[in-house]
Design a protein around this motif. Structure first.
Motif, PDB file in Angstrom:
ATOM      1  N   PRO A  47       5.320   0.147  -1.821  1.00 14.93           N
ATOM      2  CA  PRO A  47       4.983  -0.598  -0.594  1.00 14.93           C
ATOM      3  C   PRO A  47       5.821  -1.867  -0.435  1.00 14.93           C
ATOM      4  CG  PRO A  47       3.377  -1.074  -2.291  1.00 14.93           C
ATOM      5  CD  PRO A  47       4.345  -0.100  -2.901  1.00 14.93           C
ATOM      6  N   VAL A  48       7.136  -1.700  -0.424  1.00 12.74           N
ATOM      7  CA  VAL A  48       8.040  -2.855  -0.425  1.00 12.74           C
ATOM      8  C   VAL A  48       7.791  -3.762   0.775  1.00 12.74           C
ATOM      9  CG1 VAL A  48      10.461  -3.559  -0.411  1.00 12.74           C
ATOM     10  CG2 VAL A  48       9.770  -1.510  -1.667  1.00 12.74           C
ATOM     11  N   ASN A  49       7.513  -3.173   1.929  1.00 14.66           N
ATOM     12  CA  ASN A  49       7.382  -3.968   3.159  1.00 14.66           C
ATOM     13  C   ASN A  49       6.119  -4.827   3.191  1.00 14.66           C
ATOM     14  OD1 ASN A  49       9.741  -2.812   4.145  1.00 14.66           O
ATOM     15  ND2 ASN A  49       8.642  -1.103   5.091  1.00 14.66           N
ATOM     16  N   GLN A  97       1.352  -5.240 -12.639  1.00  9.01           N
ATOM     17  CA  GLN A  97       2.052  -3.955 -12.635  1.00  9.01           C
ATOM     18  C   GLN A  97       2.813  -3.737 -11.331  1.00  9.01           C
ATOM     19  OE1 GLN A  97      -0.230  -0.151 -12.997  1.00  9.01           O
ATOM     20  NE2 GLN A  97       1.018   0.138 -14.847  1.00  9.01           N
ATOM     21  N   LEU A  98       2.271  -4.220 -10.212  1.00  8.08           N
ATOM     22  CA  LEU A  98       3.018  -4.170  -8.951  1.00  8.08           C
ATOM     23  C   LEU A  98       4.322  -4.952  -9.064  1.00  8.08           C
ATOM     24  CD1 LEU A  98       0.351  -4.562  -6.100  1.00  8.08           C
ATOM     25  CD2 LEU A  98       1.991  -2.702  -6.368  1.00  8.08           C
ATOM     26  N   PHE A  99       4.239  -6.129  -9.653  1.00  9.82           N
ATOM     27  CA  PHE A  99       5.428  -6.967  -9.822  1.00  9.82           C
ATOM     28  C   PHE A  99       6.443  -6.288 -10.747  1.00  9.82           C
ATOM     29  CE2 PHE A  99       7.538 -10.519 -12.152  1.00  9.82           C
ATOM     30  CZ  PHE A  99       8.318 -10.948 -11.093  1.00  9.82           C
ATOM     31  N   MET A 100       5.972  -5.711 -11.857  1.00  7.54           N
ATOM     32  CA  MET A 100       6.856  -4.984 -12.770  1.00  7.54           C
ATOM     33  C   MET A 100       7.516  -3.803 -12.072  1.00  7.54           C
ATOM     34  SD  MET A 100       5.091  -4.776 -16.514  1.00  7.54           S
ATOM     35  CE  MET A 100       6.353  -3.605 -16.960  1.00  7.54           C
ATOM     36  N   THR A 101       6.749  -3.106 -11.238  1.00  8.36           N
ATOM     37  CA  THR A 101       7.283  -1.952 -10.517  1.00  8.36           C
ATOM     38  C   THR A 101       8.420  -2.373  -9.604  1.00  8.36           C
ATOM     39  OG1 THR A 101       5.133  -0.859 -10.585  1.00  8.36           O
ATOM     40  CG2 THR A 101       6.699  -0.071  -8.944  1.00  8.36           C
ATOM     41  N   MET A 102       8.253  -3.491  -8.922  1.00  5.91           N
ATOM     42  CA  MET A 102       9.322  -3.978  -8.048  1.00  5.91           C
ATOM     43  C   MET A 102      10.561  -4.353  -8.855  1.00  5.91           C
ATOM     44  SD  MET A 102       8.155  -3.559  -5.055  1.00  5.91           S
ATOM     45  CE  MET A 102       7.211  -2.179  -5.708  1.00  5.91           C
ATOM     46  N   LYS A 103      10.357  -4.970 -10.008  1.00  6.15           N
ATOM     47  CA  LYS A 103      11.490  -5.385 -10.852  1.00  6.15           C
ATOM     48  C   LYS A 103      12.230  -4.184 -11.427  1.00  6.15           C
ATOM     49  CE  LYS A 103      11.770  -9.039 -13.060  1.00  6.15           C
ATOM     50  NZ  LYS A 103      12.644 -10.223 -13.136  1.00  6.15           N
ATOM     51  N   GLU A 106      11.782  -0.641 -10.569  1.00  4.69           N
ATOM     52  CA  GLU A 106      12.076   0.514  -9.733  1.00  4.69           C
ATOM     53  C   GLU A 106      12.574   0.157  -8.338  1.00  4.69           C
ATOM     54  OE1 GLU A 106       9.490   4.054 -10.553  1.00  4.69           O
ATOM     55  OE2 GLU A 106       8.018   2.523 -11.116  1.00  4.69           O
ATOM     56  N   CYS A 107      12.458  -1.088  -7.945  1.00  9.71           N
ATOM     57  CA  CYS A 107      12.952  -1.527  -6.630  1.00  9.71           C
ATOM     58  C   CYS A 107      13.787  -2.795  -6.809  1.00  9.71           C
ATOM     59  CB  CYS A 107      11.803  -1.782  -5.670  1.00  9.71           C
ATOM     60  SG  CYS A 107      10.710  -0.377  -5.416  1.00  9.71           S
ATOM     61  N   PRO A 108      14.927  -2.703  -7.515  1.00  6.67           N
ATOM     62  CA  PRO A 108      15.728  -3.909  -7.789  1.00  6.67           C
ATOM     63  C   PRO A 108      16.266  -4.578  -6.530  1.00  6.67           C
ATOM     64  CG  PRO A 108      16.927  -1.911  -8.365  1.00  6.67           C
ATOM     65  CD  PRO A 108      15.532  -1.488  -8.071  1.00  6.67           C
ATOM     66  N   PHE A 109      16.259  -3.861  -5.422  1.00 11.56           N
ATOM     67  CA  PHE A 109      16.748  -4.421  -4.155  1.00 11.56           C
ATOM     68  C   PHE A 109      15.718  -5.343  -3.507  1.00 11.56           C
ATOM     69  CE2 PHE A 109      14.863  -0.257  -3.583  1.00 11.56           C
ATOM     70  CZ  PHE A 109      13.881  -0.489  -2.635  1.00 11.56           C
TER      71      PHE A 109
END
Length: 656
Positions: A457-459, A490-496, A498-501
């Protein structure tokens, strides 16, 4: 002579007596009697010849009797004013026709308009009309009971029922009182006081049926609460009835009475225990409505000691899944969730029924089905796939809670339906349009579930990590408890990972947790199964020759706990677990017991899938030891060979 006999029939005081009089006249005097009746009714000869049986003649004759002063027993007269003035010829009410008309009324005004067209209504019909008004007002989205009670027609209805309270049957009496409680009629009004007084007199006689006792008890609970003297008297009379003679309907009514509050604080538990035992013996006779209502009562009263009854009702509900209404299905599934029960045959029945009905079912029922599957870890592709299809078309009409409960099971059970692209585009659209409508914790649970199956849920993370949203979460429920902080971390880790952008706001370090494993039931990791762990540990000791070559339950800097960690140097040799230098490769051995999989398949749960995904991205080599493989092994040698092949698939060395 015939004329005198005919006119004397007018003095009968009921429809039944009058019918017998007509039959007697025609039977005794034949066509001559029939002709005399026609003359009385002012019928000419041509019309007289149209009557081939005396059933038609009875109807015409009885309609002429309705307006007579002697014909007043067992009926309630409604007029355009309380003064009881008739402006048109009285009409006998056809009960069946009126019941059909009453059921078609969709508002209280329609019921009152229907009553205004009538001048003579049997007591039972008047009571049914009042109950129908109460039901419609209860179901109405915007109810204006004050305007209703001030209407002249409603006042007339209440006045006439009050006036005829002594003529009402027990069923009509308690039904009228129950309708008053549903409509919140002033308990000190003369109408309600008269109904209660009459009910007390009937109760003192000790002749009321179980059904009527229960209905009266519900009304008195609503008016005065569990401490009401009449309620205690009602319960004592119920206890005097022989339980073995109770019908399934009687049993259901008493359970409803317990649910209404009579069983608060464990009162009458002996009676309830006896009912639980007896109901189990007749559970095969129960209707879908009775099964759902009894199960719901057991949930409300938290009757954990009645598990045999719960299991019996669930067993007999398998064949009735298609017959449950949406509300009844919600109650049955709610009981299974509450008591932590599931049944493979029941699940199969759901798989046959839900795909056919999902597009027409109430969204709450669909949400409860998904909630049941999630709580019991039941992965059912037939159900999940059709729910995903219906969600795409109907999600705009769902509440935010229903949206979350229908989507979160996909993440928990680690399942993507065939239309995953459409499904999560719809989820994103709903979140974009209704973000502010979601409760903060519901929203966090939904977004976290999406990340478990790699739908990021990047947006929306900029809003989630904002101080304003975190303040909202803190103000709701249990605030920023350990589960919430773990989800945020875990949401923050996921962004770091799996979503480096992602370049939006970061989660402040004060909200981070050190471990995803917690003793609470909401842990983001599932603890290793002790029995399976010991078997694998012993096999590893045999494989390595010593316990020092692997570590157990290792907490990593990344919040995850490893079941077993093995360290290798650059040449692939196993290092002692205490070594920290010269470590070239770390192996995370995941000993996955049955509780880490769906209960009906070998599909890994979402929380374990994301853990293995993240550990791999962090540089660990993942070795999975699933229970369904390891438990098949026979003997020490076979276990050693299995582990060697799993951990060192490219090495031919068998021992150290």
């Amino acid at each position: 002579m015939f004329q005198r006999v005919t006119l004397s029939a007018r003095k009968f005081r009921s429809l039944q007596d009058s019918q017998r009089a007509v039959q007697c006249i025609i039977a005794k005097h034949g066509k001559a009697g029939q002709k005399s009746l026609c003359n009385t009714l002012c019928l000419n000869d041509s019309k007289h010849r149209e009557f081939t049986t005396y059933s038609d003649l009875q109807k015409m004759y009885l309609s002429s009797l309705v307006g007579h002063t002697y014909f007043d027993s067992g009926a309630v007269c409604l007029h355009n004013s309380v003064s009881d003035k008739f402006s048109k010829e009285a009409i006998a009410v056809d009960e069946k026709i009126f019941i059909n008309q009453l059921s078609n009324c969709m508002s209280s005004k329609q019921v009152l308009r229907l009553l205004d067209t009538l001048e003579l209504i049997p007591n039972v019909i008047a009571t049914m009309a009042l109950q129908r008004i109460a039901d419609l007002e209860h179901d109405a989205a915007f109810s204006n009971t004050s305007a209703l009670m001030n209407s002249n027609s409603f006042k007339v209805l209440c006045f006439q029922l009050e006036k005829k309270s002594t003529c009402l049957s027990d069923t009509s009496l308690v039904t009228a009182l129950r309708a008053c409680t549903q409509l919140c009629v002033d308990p000190w009004s003369t109408f309600v006081v008269r109904l209660i007084s009459e009910s007390q007199e009937r109760l003192d006689r000790g002749l009321m049926s179980i059904k009527n006792l229960c209905s009266l008890g519900e009304s008195m609970l609503a008016l005065e609460g569990p401490g009401c003297v009449m309620v205690k008297q009602i319960m004592e009379q119920i206890k005097k009835h022989d339980l073995e003679l109770w019908t399934p309907e009687d049993i259901t009514m008493v359970y409803i009475l317990f649910q209404s509050g009579v069983g608060e604080g464990g009162q009458y538990q002996d009676l309830l225990n006896s009912m639980n035992t007896f109901t189990r013996s007749i559970s095969f006779k129960m209707t879908p409505t009775s099964i759902s209502q009894i199960l719901h009562t057991l949930v409300v009263l938290n009757q954990t000691q009645a598990m045999p009854l719960v299991l019996s009702l669930c067993k007999h509900s398998v064949k009735k899944v298609a017959d449950f209404s949406d509300d009844e299905l919600v109650q049955v599934l709610g009981a299974l969730i509450h008591f932590g029960q599931s049944d493979s045959y029941f699940t199969e029945a759901l798989e046959r029924h839900i795909p056919k009905k999902v597009f027409t079912m109430h969204p709450e029922a669909v949400s409860k089905v998904m909630q049941y599957c999630s709580q019991r870890r039941i992965l059912s592709p037939p159900i999940f796939d059709t729910v995903a299809e219906s969600f795409v078309y109907k999600a705009d009409t769902f509440s935010t809670s229903q949206i979350a409960r229908q989507i979160m099971p996909f993440g928990k059970l680690n399942y993507l339906p065939p239309n995953a692209g459409e499904l999560f585009r719809k989820v994103e659209g709903v979140l974009r349009d209704r973000f502010s409508q979601f409760q903060p914790r519901t929203l966090l649970n939904l977004l976290h579930a999406c990340t478990l199956i790699e739908r990021f849920p990047v947006n929306f993370l900029a809003k989630v990590f904002s101080p304003y949203f975190l303040q909202q979460v803190e103000a709701q429920g249990t605030g920023l408890d350990r589960t919430v902080l773990a989800q945020l971390t875990q949401l923050f880790m996921t962004m770091k990972l799996e979503c480096p952008f992602y370049e939006g706001p970061r989660l402040h370090s004060k909200y981070w947790v050190k471990s995803f494993l917690s003793p609470a039931g909401q842990s983001l990791e599932i603890p290793v199964d002790g029995y399976l762990y010991n078997m694998v540990k012993n096999a590893l000791v045999d494989l390595f020759g010593a316990r020092i070559y692997f570590a157990s339950r290792v907490l990593t800097p990344y919040c995850y706990t490893l079941d077993v960690e093995i360290k290798l140097d650059e040449e692939g040799y196993v290092l002692p677990a205490t070594y920290h230098d010269e470590v070239y490769q770390r192996i995370a051995v995941c000993i996955d017991g049955q509780n880490r999989f769906c209960s009906n398949s070998q599909n890994l749960l979402g929380k374990e899938a994301i853990k293995q995904r993240h550990l791999k991205l962090l540089g660990y080599e993942i070795v999975q030891i699933p229970f369904y493989e390891f438990e098949k092994l026979n003997g020490k040698e076979e276990a050693m060979q299995y582990l060697h092949k799993k951990i060192f698939p490219h090495s031919y060395r068998h021992s150290w």
